[in-house]
Design a protein around this motif. Structure first.
Motif, PDB file in Angstrom:
ATOM      1  N   VAL A  98       0.848  -1.192   0.000  1.00 50.76           N
ATOM      2  CA  VAL A  98       0.000   0.000   0.000  1.00 50.76           C
ATOM      3  C   VAL A  98       0.886   1.245   0.000  1.00 50.76           C
ATOM      4  CG1 VAL A  98      -1.802   1.288   1.199  1.00 50.76           C
ATOM      5  CG2 VAL A  98      -1.812  -1.226   1.238  1.00 50.76           C
ATOM      6  N   LEU A  99       0.699   2.068  -1.022  1.00 45.54           N
ATOM      7  CA  LEU A  99       1.511   3.277  -1.175  1.00 45.54           C
ATOM      8  C   LEU A  99       0.778   4.504  -0.669  1.00 45.54           C
ATOM      9  CD1 LEU A  99       2.811   2.763  -4.836  1.00 45.54           C
ATOM     10  CD2 LEU A  99       3.998   2.196  -2.708  1.00 45.54           C
ATOM     11  N   SER A 100       1.548   5.507  -0.334  1.00 46.69           N
ATOM     12  CA  SER A 100       0.970   6.789   0.052  1.00 46.69           C
ATOM     13  C   SER A 100       0.675   7.564  -1.218  1.00 46.69           C
ATOM     14  CB  SER A 100       1.953   7.572   0.935  1.00 46.69           C
ATOM     15  OG  SER A 100       1.432   8.856   1.233  1.00 46.69           O
ATOM     16  N   GLY A 101      -0.600   7.901  -1.446  1.00 48.26           N
ATOM     17  CA  GLY A 101      -0.989   8.618  -2.649  1.00 48.26           C
ATOM     18  C   GLY A 101      -1.219  10.090  -2.395  1.00 48.26           C
ATOM     19  N   LYS A 139     -14.011  11.732   1.183  1.00 49.03           N
ATOM     20  CA  LYS A 139     -14.656  10.847   2.149  1.00 49.03           C
ATOM     21  C   LYS A 139     -14.824   9.435   1.607  1.00 49.03           C
ATOM     22  CE  LYS A 139     -17.103  14.584   4.538  1.00 49.03           C
ATOM     23  NZ  LYS A 139     -18.415  15.086   5.028  1.00 49.03           N
ATOM     24  N   SER A 140     -13.916   9.040   0.730  1.00 45.28           N
ATOM     25  CA  SER A 140     -13.899   7.681   0.196  1.00 45.28           C
ATOM     26  C   SER A 140     -12.450   7.244   0.065  1.00 45.28           C
ATOM     27  CB  SER A 140     -14.600   7.638  -1.171  1.00 45.28           C
ATOM     28  OG  SER A 140     -14.619   6.307  -1.666  1.00 45.28           O
ATOM     29  N   PRO A 141     -11.738   7.045   1.209  1.00 46.96           N
ATOM     30  CA  PRO A 141     -10.310   6.711   1.173  1.00 46.96           C
ATOM     31  C   PRO A 141     -10.037   5.420   0.426  1.00 46.96           C
ATOM     32  CG  PRO A 141     -11.229   6.257   3.335  1.00 46.96           C
ATOM     33  CD  PRO A 141     -12.280   7.019   2.580  1.00 46.96           C
ATOM     34  N   THR A 142      -8.961   5.414  -0.336  1.00 46.86           N
ATOM     35  CA  THR A 142      -8.594   4.243  -1.119  1.00 46.86           C
ATOM     36  C   THR A 142      -7.157   3.830  -0.829  1.00 46.86           C
ATOM     37  OG1 THR A 142      -7.891   5.633  -2.973  1.00 46.86           O
ATOM     38  CG2 THR A 142     -10.174   4.848  -2.994  1.00 46.86           C
ATOM     39  N   ALA A 143      -6.885   2.552  -1.040  1.00 46.72           N
ATOM     40  CA  ALA A 143      -5.534   2.015  -0.884  1.00 46.72           C
ATOM     41  C   ALA A 143      -4.941   1.832  -2.266  1.00 46.72           C
ATOM     42  CB  ALA A 143      -5.584   0.680  -0.139  1.00 46.72           C
ATOM     43  N   ASN A 144      -3.837   2.520  -2.536  1.00 41.16           N
ATOM     44  CA  ASN A 144      -3.140   2.409  -3.818  1.00 41.16           C
ATOM     45  C   ASN A 144      -2.087   1.318  -3.709  1.00 41.16           C
ATOM     46  OD1 ASN A 144      -4.180   5.002  -5.245  1.00 41.16           O
ATOM     47  ND2 ASN A 144      -3.535   5.685  -3.211  1.00 41.16           N
ATOM     48  N   LEU A 145      -2.138   0.339  -4.606  1.00 36.89           N
ATOM     49  CA  LEU A 145      -1.233  -0.799  -4.519  1.00 36.89           C
ATOM     50  C   LEU A 145      -0.084  -0.703  -5.509  1.00 36.89           C
ATOM     51  CD1 LEU A 145      -3.548  -3.917  -4.097  1.00 36.89           C
ATOM     52  CD2 LEU A 145      -2.580  -2.422  -2.357  1.00 36.89           C
ATOM     53  N   GLY A 176      -3.266   1.989 -12.372  1.00 37.58           N
ATOM     54  CA  GLY A 176      -2.848   1.081 -11.310  1.00 37.58           C
ATOM     55  C   GLY A 176      -4.024   0.355 -10.699  1.00 37.58           C
ATOM     56  N   VAL A 177      -3.857  -0.066  -9.447  1.00 38.44           N
ATOM     57  CA  VAL A 177      -4.884  -0.787  -8.707  1.00 38.44           C
ATOM     58  C   VAL A 177      -5.212   0.004  -7.457  1.00 38.44           C
ATOM     59  CG1 VAL A 177      -5.448  -2.933  -7.508  1.00 38.44           C
ATOM     60  CG2 VAL A 177      -4.057  -3.005  -9.585  1.00 38.44           C
ATOM     61  N   GLU A 178      -6.467   0.357  -7.299  1.00 39.48           N
ATOM     62  CA  GLU A 178      -6.908   1.223  -6.202  1.00 39.48           C
ATOM     63  C   GLU A 178      -8.128   0.603  -5.539  1.00 39.48           C
ATOM     64  OE1 GLU A 178      -7.905   5.990  -5.737  1.00 39.48           O
ATOM     65  OE2 GLU A 178      -8.134   5.008  -7.666  1.00 39.48           O
ATOM     66  N   THR A 179      -8.067   0.395  -4.232  1.00 31.44           N
ATOM     67  CA  THR A 179      -9.133  -0.304  -3.517  1.00 31.44           C
ATOM     68  C   THR A 179      -9.756   0.553  -2.432  1.00 31.44           C
ATOM     69  OG1 THR A 179      -8.126  -2.484  -3.892  1.00 31.44           O
ATOM     70  CG2 THR A 179      -9.673  -2.310  -2.074  1.00 31.44           C
ATOM     71  N   GLY A 211       2.364   1.025   3.645  1.00 31.13           N
ATOM     72  CA  GLY A 211       3.543   0.185   3.762  1.00 31.13           C
ATOM     73  C   GLY A 211       3.225  -1.277   3.988  1.00 31.13           C
ATOM     74  N   LYS A 212       1.983  -1.592   4.291  1.00 27.16           N
ATOM     75  CA  LYS A 212       1.607  -2.989   4.522  1.00 27.16           C
ATOM     76  C   LYS A 212       1.245  -3.674   3.201  1.00 27.16           C
ATOM     77  CE  LYS A 212       0.034  -2.614   9.307  1.00 27.16           C
ATOM     78  NZ  LYS A 212      -1.047  -2.968  10.265  1.00 27.16           N
ATOM     79  N   THR A 213       1.239  -5.002   3.242  1.00 26.50           N
ATOM     80  CA  THR A 213       0.895  -5.783   2.061  1.00 26.50           C
ATOM     81  C   THR A 213      -0.589  -6.097   2.083  1.00 26.50           C
ATOM     82  OG1 THR A 213       3.095  -6.773   1.908  1.00 26.50           O
ATOM     83  CG2 THR A 213       1.295  -7.918   0.793  1.00 26.50           C
ATOM     84  N   LEU A 214      -1.254  -5.821   0.976  1.00 30.78           N
ATOM     85  CA  LEU A 214      -2.694  -6.047   0.853  1.00 30.78           C
ATOM     86  C   LEU A 214      -2.933  -7.053  -0.273  1.00 30.78           C
ATOM     87  CD1 LEU A 214      -5.496  -4.995   1.867  1.00 30.78           C
ATOM     88  CD2 LEU A 214      -5.448  -3.413  -0.067  1.00 30.78           C
TER      89      LEU A 214
END
Length: 201
Positions: A80-83, A91-97, A140-143, A154-157
């Motif tokens: 998970v990267l810092s975007g 108000k819809s946070p996403t995790a960028n991989l 990319g991939v955004e969840t 920094g964690k693995t998703l």
């Protein structure tokens, strides 16, 4: 030949112009003293299971079918990267991989997914391709993880794995809520912000 055992598929070919086949291999086995085992092709729903067929399913956005042929759910793993934090602002946070370069991704679109983080399964939606929230990484991939507010930078998703029953439950809830209408095939008219709207399910 210092070979004792050779195992190949029934459509194996070798040699100049691919002229050698399993029968040739067996003949050589009798001559050179090695054992030959021929493995029959596996099938699923009347179709031969192959990497080519799996890639075709992914290219068509048929992720569930690809998983059936793989024998397990198709998944994407990444750090998970810092975007740009634009999703959080909306108000819809996403995790960028950060996904491995050689990972074969499904057709661009939005998918209902189950993500695994720290051993827990979390429902959500994932956009593959052009990111609806823009930012530094255009593709990319955004969840979006529903009802999840922890810091996971920094964690693995792992996205896409998890229980098929839970995934179907997520799909049904989203469809009944009218947030998304088509799963396992991309819907380019739908974006993460429209699908999730920060409200979960």
């Amino acid at each position: 030949m210092d070979v004792k055992y050779i195992c190949v598929g029934e459509d194996f070919r070798f040699g100049k112009d691919r002229s050698g086949d399993v029968h040739t291999l067996r003949q050589y086995g009798e001559k050179y003293g090695y054992q030959t085992e021929i493995v029959k092709k596996l099938t699923c729903a009347g179709e031969t299971i192959s990497s080519t067929r799996v890639r075709k399913f992914l290219e068509e956005g048929e992720v569930e079918k690809a998983g059936t042929f793989l024998g397990e759910n198709y998944f994407i793993t990444g750090q998970v990267l810092s975007g740009e934090a634009l999703g959080r602002t909306l108000k819809s946070p996403t995790a960028n991989l950060l996904v491995e370069k050689d990972k074969f991704l499904p057709r661009f679109g939005v998918y209902a997914t189950i993500s695994e983080i720290d051993g827990r399964e979390v429902a959500g939606v994932t956009n593959v391709g052009v990111k609806p929230t823009a930012g530094t990484f255009p593709v990319g991939v955004e969840t979006n993880l529903f009802n999840f507010h922890e810091d996971i930078y920094g964690k693995t998703l792992m996205v896409g794995g998890g229980s098929p029953a839970l995934l179907r439950s997520v799909q049904q809830k989203l469809m009944s809520s009218g947030k998304i209408s088509y799963f396992n095939s991309p819907d380019h008219e739908t974006t993460l912000t429209n699908v999730a709207a920060g409200r979960g399910i």
